[in-house]
Design an enzyme around this catalytic site. Structure first.
Site: not given
Length: 103
Positions: A28, A51, A59-60, A86
């Site tokens: 952030y 969002n 956003c994750h 990921e």
DNA sequence: CTATTGACGACAT
DNA sequence: CATGTCGCCAATA
């Protein structure tokens, strides 16, 4: 119907977030810095919460500056699962692979 | 305009 | 390392 219901601040944050590649995470604080307000990390979090393109924008892949997972509209557990998938190592709601963070 | 809220950060204890 | 306190910013009522 596509109309902008977002403010310049939110738009900037989302645009920067879109640049984050898969397998990497940002913070952030880092996003706030990119939008020109290094102290607005809190406001950045609020922007992501609003969002409207949750799946469209990664956003994750946003975590706290100290490695904390932060939050997620669909649930923190979901966020952790996605990150692990990921390639980001997470443990107890805490990111381990700090090297994977995009600065 | 003021008060409240919130996916944060840094520092003190 | 965990918790508490203060600061900072933007959006909303």
């Amino acid at each position: 119907m596509s109309e902008i219901l977002l403010t310049d601040f939110e738009k900037k944050v989302l645009q920067e977030l879109e640049k984050v590649p898969l397998g990497r995470v940002t913070t952030y604080q880092n996003l706030a810095n990119k939008v020109g307000k290094p102290k607005a990390a809190r406001a950045v979090g609020n922007a992501l919460n609003k969002n409207p393109w949750a799946p469209r924008v990664p956003c994750h892949r946003v975590v706290k500056s100290d490695g904390g997972i932060g939050g997620y509209v669909f649930g923190v557990e979901k966020k952790i699962a996605l990150l692990k998938k990921e390639g980001v190592a997470v443990r107890d709601e805490r990111v381990i692979n700090f090297e994977k963070i995009v600065f």
